[in-house]
Write a protein that holds these residues in place. Structure first.
Motif, PDB file in Angstrom:
ATOM      1  N   LEU A  77       1.038  -1.233   0.058  1.00  0.00           N
ATOM      2  CA  LEU A  77       0.242  -0.422  -0.002  1.00  0.00           C
ATOM      3  C   LEU A  77       0.783   1.462   0.129  1.00  0.00           C
ATOM      4  O   LEU A  77       1.559   1.726   0.771  1.00  0.00           O
ATOM      5  CB  LEU A  77      -0.393  -0.068   1.050  1.00  0.00           C
ATOM      6  CG  LEU A  77      -1.841  -0.899   1.128  1.00  0.00           C
ATOM      7  CD1 LEU A  77      -3.115  -0.714   2.896  1.00  0.00           C
ATOM      8  CD2 LEU A  77      -2.882  -1.033   0.074  1.00  0.00           C
ATOM      9  N   LEU A  78       0.940   2.489  -0.516  1.00  0.00           N
ATOM     10  CA  LEU A  78       0.802   3.134  -1.116  1.00  0.00           C
ATOM     11  C   LEU A  78       0.432   4.203  -0.987  1.00  0.00           C
ATOM     12  O   LEU A  78      -0.707   4.908  -1.709  1.00  0.00           O
ATOM     13  CB  LEU A  78       1.960   3.392  -2.483  1.00  0.00           C
ATOM     14  CG  LEU A  78       2.368   4.520  -2.749  1.00  0.00           C
ATOM     15  CD1 LEU A  78       3.697   4.862  -1.817  1.00  0.00           C
ATOM     16  CD2 LEU A  78       3.126   4.878  -4.382  1.00  0.00           C
ATOM     17  N   THR A  79       0.551   5.358   0.139  1.00  0.00           N
ATOM     18  CA  THR A  79      -0.345   6.338   0.448  1.00  0.00           C
ATOM     19  C   THR A  79      -0.359   7.506   0.951  1.00  0.00           C
ATOM     20  O   THR A  79       0.906   7.769   1.668  1.00  0.00           O
ATOM     21  CB  THR A  79      -1.551   5.857   1.393  1.00  0.00           C
ATOM     22  OG1 THR A  79      -2.732   6.691   1.803  1.00  0.00           O
ATOM     23  CG2 THR A  79      -0.984   5.257   2.723  1.00  0.00           C
ATOM     24  N   ALA A  80      -0.850   8.365   1.182  1.00  0.00           N
ATOM     25  CA  ALA A  80      -0.492   9.655   2.097  1.00  0.00           C
ATOM     26  C   ALA A  80      -0.946   9.314   2.958  1.00  0.00           C
ATOM     27  O   ALA A  80      -1.089  10.330   4.082  1.00  0.00           O
ATOM     28  CB  ALA A  80      -0.687  10.640   1.318  1.00  0.00           C
ATOM     29  N   ARG A  81      -2.277   8.571   3.612  1.00  0.00           N
ATOM     30  CA  ARG A  81      -2.571   8.598   5.131  1.00  0.00           C
ATOM     31  C   ARG A  81      -1.338   8.405   6.098  1.00  0.00           C
ATOM     32  O   ARG A  81      -1.014   6.859   5.901  1.00  0.00           O
ATOM     33  CB  ARG A  81      -3.986   7.993   5.044  1.00  0.00           C
ATOM     34  CG  ARG A  81      -4.281   8.375   3.796  1.00  0.00           C
ATOM     35  CD  ARG A  81      -5.759   7.312   3.487  1.00  0.00           C
ATOM     36  NE  ARG A  81      -7.122   7.403   2.813  1.00  0.00           N
ATOM     37  CZ  ARG A  81      -7.508   7.063   2.502  1.00  0.00           C
ATOM     38  NH1 ARG A  81      -8.495   5.975   3.405  1.00  0.00           N
ATOM     39  NH2 ARG A  81      -8.732   7.182   1.613  1.00  0.00           N
ATOM     40  N   ASP A  82      -1.413   8.778   7.013  1.00  0.00           N
ATOM     41  CA  ASP A  82      -0.096   8.417   8.349  1.00  0.00           C
ATOM     42  C   ASP A  82      -0.880   7.805   9.291  1.00  0.00           C
ATOM     43  O   ASP A  82       0.027   7.826  10.577  1.00  0.00           O
ATOM     44  CB  ASP A  82       1.006   9.613   8.029  1.00  0.00           C
ATOM     45  CG  ASP A  82       1.864   8.858   9.152  1.00  0.00           C
ATOM     46  OD1 ASP A  82       2.899   7.447   9.055  1.00  0.00           O
ATOM     47  OD2 ASP A  82       3.215   9.686   9.629  1.00  0.00           O
ATOM     48  N   HIS A  83      -1.595   7.483   9.734  1.00  0.00           N
ATOM     49  CA  HIS A  83      -1.968   7.543  10.635  1.00  0.00           C
ATOM     50  C   HIS A  83      -2.215   5.559  11.113  1.00  0.00           C
ATOM     51  O   HIS A  83      -2.728   4.988  10.190  1.00  0.00           O
ATOM     52  CB  HIS A  83      -4.474   8.115  10.566  1.00  0.00           C
ATOM     53  CG  HIS A  83      -4.219   8.960  10.949  1.00  0.00           C
ATOM     54  ND1 HIS A  83      -3.442  10.241  11.909  1.00  0.00           N
ATOM     55  CD2 HIS A  83      -5.015  10.014   9.919  1.00  0.00           C
ATOM     56  CE1 HIS A  83      -3.610  11.212  11.513  1.00  0.00           C
ATOM     57  NE2 HIS A  83      -4.855  11.254   9.937  1.00  0.00           N
ATOM     58  N   VAL A  84      -2.148   5.284  12.272  1.00  0.00           N
ATOM     59  CA  VAL A  84      -1.558   4.330  12.775  1.00  0.00           C
ATOM     60  C   VAL A  84      -3.091   3.242  12.024  1.00  0.00           C
ATOM     61  O   VAL A  84      -3.103   2.033  11.627  1.00  0.00           O
ATOM     62  CB  VAL A  84      -1.756   4.196  14.023  1.00  0.00           C
ATOM     63  CG1 VAL A  84      -1.602   2.183  14.170  1.00  0.00           C
ATOM     64  CG2 VAL A  84      -0.497   4.760  13.876  1.00  0.00           C
ATOM     65  N   ASP A  85      -4.328   4.325  12.194  1.00  0.00           N
ATOM     66  CA  ASP A  85      -5.873   3.029  12.222  1.00  0.00           C
ATOM     67  C   ASP A  85      -5.467   2.563  10.789  1.00  0.00           C
ATOM     68  O   ASP A  85      -6.156   1.823  10.489  1.00  0.00           O
ATOM     69  CB  ASP A  85      -6.971   3.877  12.856  1.00  0.00           C
ATOM     70  CG  ASP A  85      -7.036   4.184  14.314  1.00  0.00           C
ATOM     71  OD1 ASP A  85      -6.318   2.999  14.820  1.00  0.00           O
ATOM     72  OD2 ASP A  85      -8.163   4.855  14.232  1.00  0.00           O
ATOM     73  N   ASP A  86      -5.074   3.779   9.764  1.00  0.00           N
ATOM     74  CA  ASP A  86      -5.230   3.164   7.988  1.00  0.00           C
ATOM     75  C   ASP A  86      -4.205   2.227   8.027  1.00  0.00           C
ATOM     76  O   ASP A  86      -4.527   1.582   7.488  1.00  0.00           O
ATOM     77  CB  ASP A  86      -4.850   4.771   7.661  1.00  0.00           C
ATOM     78  CG  ASP A  86      -5.630   5.783   7.531  1.00  0.00           C
ATOM     79  OD1 ASP A  86      -7.089   5.125   7.646  1.00  0.00           O
ATOM     80  OD2 ASP A  86      -5.018   6.867   8.036  1.00  0.00           O
ATOM     81  N   ARG A  87      -3.202   1.832   9.019  1.00  0.00           N
ATOM     82  CA  ARG A  87      -2.150   1.404   8.465  1.00  0.00           C
ATOM     83  C   ARG A  87      -2.523   0.114   9.273  1.00  0.00           C
ATOM     84  O   ARG A  87      -2.823  -0.588   8.567  1.00  0.00           O
ATOM     85  CB  ARG A  87      -0.904   2.014   8.920  1.00  0.00           C
ATOM     86  CG  ARG A  87      -0.092   2.909   8.691  1.00  0.00           C
ATOM     87  CD  ARG A  87       1.324   2.793   9.054  1.00  0.00           C
ATOM     88  NE  ARG A  87       1.517   3.081  10.430  1.00  0.00           N
ATOM     89  CZ  ARG A  87       1.467   4.096  11.512  1.00  0.00           C
ATOM     90  NH1 ARG A  87       1.585   5.424  10.445  1.00  0.00           N
ATOM     91  NH2 ARG A  87       1.811   4.265  12.358  1.00  0.00           N
ATOM     92  N   ILE A  88      -3.138   0.113  10.071  1.00  0.00           N
ATOM     93  CA  ILE A  88      -3.927  -1.440  10.714  1.00  0.00           C
ATOM     94  C   ILE A  88      -4.534  -2.032   9.616  1.00  0.00           C
ATOM     95  O   ILE A  88      -4.474  -3.647   9.458  1.00  0.00           O
ATOM     96  CB  ILE A  88      -4.159  -1.407  12.038  1.00  0.00           C
ATOM     97  CG1 ILE A  88      -3.183  -0.803  13.437  1.00  0.00           C
ATOM     98  CG2 ILE A  88      -5.320  -2.519  12.559  1.00  0.00           C
ATOM     99  CD1 ILE A  88      -3.215  -0.178  14.599  1.00  0.00           C
ATOM    100  N   ARG A  89      -5.630  -1.298   9.286  1.00  0.00           N
ATOM    101  CA  ARG A  89      -6.846  -1.656   7.857  1.00  0.00           C
ATOM    102  C   ARG A  89      -5.888  -2.034   7.369  1.00  0.00           C
ATOM    103  O   ARG A  89      -6.594  -2.955   6.180  1.00  0.00           O
ATOM    104  CB  ARG A  89      -7.837  -0.524   7.946  1.00  0.00           C
ATOM    105  CG  ARG A  89      -8.839   0.548   8.968  1.00  0.00           C
ATOM    106  CD  ARG A  89      -9.905   0.873   8.272  1.00  0.00           C
ATOM    107  NE  ARG A  89      -9.519   2.088   8.272  1.00  0.00           N
ATOM    108  CZ  ARG A  89      -9.166   3.365   9.331  1.00  0.00           C
ATOM    109  NH1 ARG A  89      -9.896   3.103  10.064  1.00  0.00           N
ATOM    110  NH2 ARG A  89      -8.632   4.374   8.424  1.00  0.00           N
ATOM    111  N   GLY A  90      -5.484  -1.328   6.312  1.00  0.00           N
ATOM    112  CA  GLY A  90      -4.260  -2.268   5.467  1.00  0.00           C
ATOM    113  C   GLY A  90      -4.209  -3.085   5.346  1.00  0.00           C
ATOM    114  O   GLY A  90      -4.694  -4.094   5.072  1.00  0.00           O
ATOM    115  N   LEU A  91      -2.986  -3.440   6.665  1.00  0.00           N
ATOM    116  CA  LEU A  91      -2.777  -5.057   7.129  1.00  0.00           C
ATOM    117  C   LEU A  91      -3.448  -6.083   6.794  1.00  0.00           C
ATOM    118  O   LEU A  91      -2.964  -6.675   6.597  1.00  0.00           O
ATOM    119  CB  LEU A  91      -1.422  -4.188   7.823  1.00  0.00           C
ATOM    120  CG  LEU A  91      -0.206  -3.642   7.668  1.00  0.00           C
ATOM    121  CD1 LEU A  91       0.849  -3.064   8.323  1.00  0.00           C
ATOM    122  CD2 LEU A  91       0.397  -4.409   6.507  1.00  0.00           C
TER     123      LEU A  91
END
Length: 225
Positions: A77-91
């Motif tokens: 995932l390549l994104t400008a969203r740097d929130h932990v919740d976004d990373r968790i949802r992606g992974l």
């Protein structure tokens, strides 16, 4: 190896495509989730580099569709969203890695190579079999310890065969993994590359399975005692 880049920002997408091509990848670049979903339905890629904020179908929704139908294409995932919740949802949604924009091309290329190695069960950074070693990062090849100079296409064919050592790859599979959609190629291009590799590396390195394709035998495990 051929990868799919899905990024709707035209300037960034063009820059990433150019940089990744220079790093040795064949790159198909699409700009919306629906078109990417259709491409992933019909073709295979070594890896997927996926933006989250896509038009028509979000990156997370595309990833969900991909995993729901059993497609295990390694996904970064390549994104400008740097929130932990976004990373968790992606992974948790099935991504294998996550990079926040902006990212250096060298790092992105290294992460893609690592994803592809892991997906093929390759532990080390170098690929090796039949007395041949290939370093995807430095793009150096050695045959029985001696450096060998290969053309970019020869390198790409050898990399695919080593990455899938022990498995037969058909000509069509090699073409689909090495060439981009808009690239023209001669009908015997793969045969020519294999011929040149045999001349440079040794006639017995690549085995022809008549009527099927080519393979490099998987190294036999060492058995002590």
């Amino acid at each position: 190896m051929r990868i799919l880049l899905v990024e709707d920002d035209a300037t960034l997408g063009e820059g990433l495509q150019t940089g990744l091509r220079r790093a040795g990848f064949a790159v198909e670049w699409l700009q919306d989730g629906q078109t990417a979903d259709a491409a992933l339905h019909t073709e295979s890629f070594a890896a997927l580099v996926l933006d989250l904020g896509l038009p028509r179908l979000s990156g997370l929704d595309l990833l969900h569709r991909l995993r729901s139908r059993g497609d295990s294409t390694p996904t970064l995932l390549l994104t400008a969203r740097d929130h932990v919740d976004d990373r968790i949802r992606g992974l948790d949604g099935g991504a294998d890695d996550y990079v926040v924009k902006p990212v250096a091309i060298g790092e992105l290329a290294a992460r893609i190579r690592a994803l592809v190695r892991r997906s093929q069960g390759v532990a080390g950074a170098q690929l090796a079999a039949a007395g041949i070693t290939l370093d995807p990062a430095s793009r150096l090849v050695r045959a029985h310890g001696e450096p060998v100079e290969l053309s970019p296409r020869e390198f790409a064919v050898l990399q695919e065969l080593l990455l899938h050592a022990g498995r037969v790859l058909t000509r069509q599979q090699l073409e689909s993994r090495l060439y981009e959609w808009d690239q023209s190629l001669e009908s015997n291009a793969i045969e020519v590359h294999v011929h040149h590799l045999r001349r440079k590396l040794g006639a017995s390195v690549i085995t022809t399975v008549r009527g099927v394709g080519y393979l490099i035998p998987r190294p036999e495990p060492d058995i002590d005692g």
